[in-house]
Scaffold this active site. Structure first.
Site, mmCIF file in Angstrom:
data_model
loop_
_atom_site.group_PDB
_atom_site.id
_atom_site.type_symbol
_atom_site.label_atom_id
_atom_site.label_comp_id
_atom_site.label_asym_id
_atom_site.label_seq_id
_atom_site.Cartn_x
_atom_site.Cartn_y
_atom_site.Cartn_z
ATOM 1 N N HIS A 316 0.214 4.464 -0.103
ATOM 2 C CA HIS A 316 -0.712 3.937 -1.113
ATOM 3 C C HIS A 316 -0.111 4.154 -2.484
ATOM 4 C CE1 HIS A 316 -4.374 3.164 -3.366
ATOM 5 N NE2 HIS A 316 -4.773 2.522 -2.276
ATOM 6 N N ASP A 373 -6.999 1.497 5.927
ATOM 7 C CA ASP A 373 -6.786 0.447 6.922
ATOM 8 C C ASP A 373 -6.286 0.987 8.253
ATOM 9 O OD1 ASP A 373 -7.557 -1.657 5.214
ATOM 10 O OD2 ASP A 373 -5.652 -1.494 4.176
HETATM 11 N N1 CMC Z 1 6.152 2.506 6.158
HETATM 12 C C1 CMC Z 1 7.417 2.933 5.923
HETATM 13 N N2 CMC Z 1 7.905 3.182 4.685
HETATM 14 C C2 CMC Z 1 7.069 3.003 3.648
HETATM 15 C C3 CMC Z 1 5.744 2.562 3.815
HETATM 16 C C4 CMC Z 1 5.288 2.317 5.126
HETATM 17 N N3 CMC Z 1 4.046 1.909 5.324
HETATM 18 N N4 CMC Z 1 5.152 2.458 2.601
HETATM 19 C C5 CMC Z 1 6.062 2.814 1.700
HETATM 20 N N5 CMC Z 1 7.250 3.155 2.325
HETATM 21 C C6 CMC Z 1 8.458 3.670 1.680
HETATM 22 C C7 CMC Z 1 9.205 2.551 0.981
HETATM 23 O O1 CMC Z 1 10.153 1.938 1.824
HETATM 24 C C8 CMC Z 1 9.836 3.309 -0.165
HETATM 25 O O2 CMC Z 1 10.928 4.034 0.361
HETATM 26 P P1 CMC Z 1 12.280 4.261 -0.529
HETATM 27 O O3 CMC Z 1 11.843 5.107 -1.690
HETATM 28 O O4 CMC Z 1 13.244 4.929 0.381
HETATM 29 O O5 CMC Z 1 12.703 2.884 -0.975
HETATM 30 C C9 CMC Z 1 8.793 4.343 -0.559
HETATM 31 O O6 CMC Z 1 8.046 4.561 0.652
HETATM 32 C C10 CMC Z 1 7.842 3.885 -1.667
HETATM 33 O O7 CMC Z 1 7.272 2.625 -1.298
HETATM 34 P P2 CMC Z 1 6.841 1.496 -2.347
HETATM 35 O O8 CMC Z 1 6.815 0.173 -1.658
HETATM 36 O O9 CMC Z 1 7.674 1.606 -3.602
HETATM 37 O O10 CMC Z 1 5.347 1.977 -2.709
HETATM 38 P P3 CMC Z 1 4.223 1.092 -3.402
HETATM 39 O O11 CMC Z 1 3.340 2.046 -4.106
HETATM 40 O O12 CMC Z 1 4.829 0.005 -4.203
HETATM 41 O O13 CMC Z 1 3.480 0.409 -2.159
HETATM 42 C C11 CMC Z 1 1.989 0.050 -0.335
HETATM 43 C C12 CMC Z 1 2.272 0.856 -1.627
HETATM 44 C C13 CMC Z 1 0.583 0.363 0.133
HETATM 45 C C14 CMC Z 1 2.083 -1.460 -0.633
HETATM 46 C C15 CMC Z 1 3.035 0.452 0.742
HETATM 47 O O14 CMC Z 1 2.927 1.839 1.033
HETATM 48 C C16 CMC Z 1 2.881 -0.365 2.039
HETATM 49 O O15 CMC Z 1 3.473 -1.451 2.124
HETATM 50 N N6 CMC Z 1 2.105 0.143 3.051
HETATM 51 C C17 CMC Z 1 1.833 -0.613 4.271
HETATM 52 C C18 CMC Z 1 0.741 -1.632 4.012
HETATM 53 C C19 CMC Z 1 -0.633 -0.987 3.898
HETATM 54 O O16 CMC Z 1 -1.012 -0.135 4.689
HETATM 55 N N7 CMC Z 1 -1.390 -1.450 2.898
HETATM 56 C C20 CMC Z 1 -2.794 -1.000 2.671
HETATM 57 C C21 CMC Z 1 -2.935 -0.207 1.403
HETATM 58 S S1 CMC Z 1 -4.550 0.609 1.277
HETATM 59 C C22 CMC Z 1 -5.758 -0.643 1.207
HETATM 60 C C23 CMC Z 1 -5.511 -1.727 0.236
HETATM 61 O O17 CMC Z 1 -4.976 -1.554 -0.864
HETATM 62 O O18 CMC Z 1 -5.922 -2.837 0.528
#
Ligand code: CMC
Length: 427
Positions: A316, A373
């Protein structure tokens, strides 16, 4: 005397500029950089707005480090356990919980406003039957603006109230119609004798004529525990400050467009897998994993920097400790285990993923925890809700948040049309 704000030095010219702080009642303060471009000729660069506050808001507060979420100052744990979704809606809109009489009026008004115009009902026929309910729902909400064009210009509190109550009341009906159309089964009109949440389950499940399914034991009712579980899910989704879809709603509001078109745009934004669409993807992923023995291989895929695969329902932008909504859903899941027919295999796979992720350095070092989720899908499955309706259920819960944020935006004299700048790198 020590300066209160921030000083930025342009090392090219040697000039320094002062920027005042923007006070907060809780959480980080801001820095008012509105004159930064005029002062320096430079733009601030912040893709994804990770360090940018787009507004001042008094609706929802999140402390991502502590795993804290409050609506109008009230902790989410209290709302989820001691209050109903409709009380939460009233709280978000009005700023305080309703009295018993206010709640009764609110409930009745929403029941009476839950019907949609027959002309709008016909819109569904234009869609291919296999259309995803999120696509139909987003279109139906945009079309709703044609039926209530008067909400384009609102000046009185009464007009804002009517506009907000209308959209909250009609969303479950539109969502249930979108689902029934996708299955080719006749629409079930709302039943004003049923409460908001029960009515939605009724419109999803009933047979033509409003008759309920009869199970082998002769049971026809919608169980109170099912209504309570879905009501809690709606409460947990009701608002989440400046997330992607809310930012879209506010951006559309800034152009002067109709509020229902702004909410339709919010629905489209929510559909993405990184946002609300994750709940549907979590269950798809758990089914794809298939059994506990396969979990390790999927964890390895999620950790592989060369593999775009992500563990859905993990991570998140704001929560860096735990998602309090996920904690509440996990305990709800444990309660439901006793009373409903849960998919034990899915729960076992989910538990194993959680166990590994909470101890594995990849997830721990990146502060990736299960989010809302991760658990909602297993519970919705136990309520007999099909996967394609998981994100529409998020929409129903979030509508009150979007409309409240829309109104706050409209009343904020400091707001302008949303128009970010860019750093041009082309020819
Ligand atoms: N599985 C594996 N690696 C992950 C995941 C994941 N679900 N989420 C983030 N990472 C890693 C990502 O690869 C990155 O690694 P590195 O630093 O080595 O490049 C690091 O963690 C930071 O990720 P980010 O994409 O820069 O983080 P963000 O804050 O931009 O994204 C997020 C947040 C929720 C979009 C992301 O964690 C994600 O894609 N999660 C899966 C989708 C999900 O469950 N979404 C629901 C969010 S809660 C409800 C809502 O908002 O609707």
């Amino acid at each position: 005397m020590a300066k209160k704000g921030f000083t930025v030095t342009d090392h090219r010219s040697g000039k320094s500029y002062d920027y005042p702080t923007v006070e907060s009642s809780r959480g980080p303060k801001g820095v008012d950089f509105r004159s930064f471009y005029k002062d320096t000729g430079c733009f601030s660069y912040d893709p994804g707005f990770t360090s940018t506050a787009s507004c001042k808001s008094s609706i929802t507060f999140i402390d991502g480090e502590k795993g804290e979420l409050r609506y109008r100052g009230t902790p989410i744990e209290k709302l989820a356990t001691e209050h109903s979704y409709l009380e939460t809606c009233f709280l978000l809109r009005v700023g305080r919980l309703p009295s018993e009489e206010e709640l009764n009026h609110y409930d009745l008004e929403l029941r009476h406003r839950s019907f949609i115009h027959e002309g709008l009902r016909n819109l569904f026929d234009a869609f291919p039957q296999e259309a995803h309910p999120m696509s139909t729902l987003s279109s139906a909400v945009a079309a709703l603006s044609s039926f209530y064009y008067e909400h384009l210009e609102m000046n009185t509190e009464e007009e804002y109230r009517e506009m907000a109550r209308r959209i909250v009341a009609k969303m479950p009906t539109l969502a249930a119609f979108a689902y029934r159309y996708s299955k080719g089964i006749p629409f079930i009109y709302p039943d004003i004798e049923r409460s908001f949440t029960e009515n939605f389950l009724y419109m999803m499940r009933a047979y033509p004529g409003g008759k309920m399914h009869i199970d082998p034991e002769g049971e026809r009712l919608i169980k109170p525990i099912e209504v309570k579980a879905l009501d809690t899910i709606f409460t947990l989704h009701a608002d989440h400050e400046q997330n992607a879809s809310t930012t879209v709603v506010r951006s559309v509001a800034s152009t002067g467009a109709h509020p229902y078109v702004a909410i339709s745009a919010g629905i489209s934004a929510l559909w993405g897998r990184a946002h609300g669409g994750a709940n549907e993807s979590v269950i798809e992923q758990l089914k794809m994993i298939g059994s506990v023995e396969n979990v390790d291989a999927f964890i390895a895929k999620a950790k592989d920097p060369d593999d775009p695969f992500r563990l859905m329902g993990f991570g998140h932008r704001v929560y860096k400790n735990f998602d309090p909504r996920a904690k509440i859903l996990k305990s709800l899941q444990d309660q439901l285990k006793e009373e409903l027919d849960m998919d034990n295999n899915l729960m076992r796979i989910a538990a194993r993923i959680e166990e590994i992720a909470l101890s594995d350095d990849y997830f721990v070092s990146r502060k990736l925890y299960p989010n809302i989720d991760f658990y909602s899908g297993v519970i919705l499955t136990a309520l007999g809700i099909p996967r394609s309706m998981f994100t529409p259920i998020f929409v129903i819960g979030r509508t009150i948040g979007w409309v409240t944020q829309w109104i706050e935006f409209k009343k904020d004299a400091e707001q302008k049309i949303v128009r970010p700048r860019q750093i041009y790198v082309g020819p």
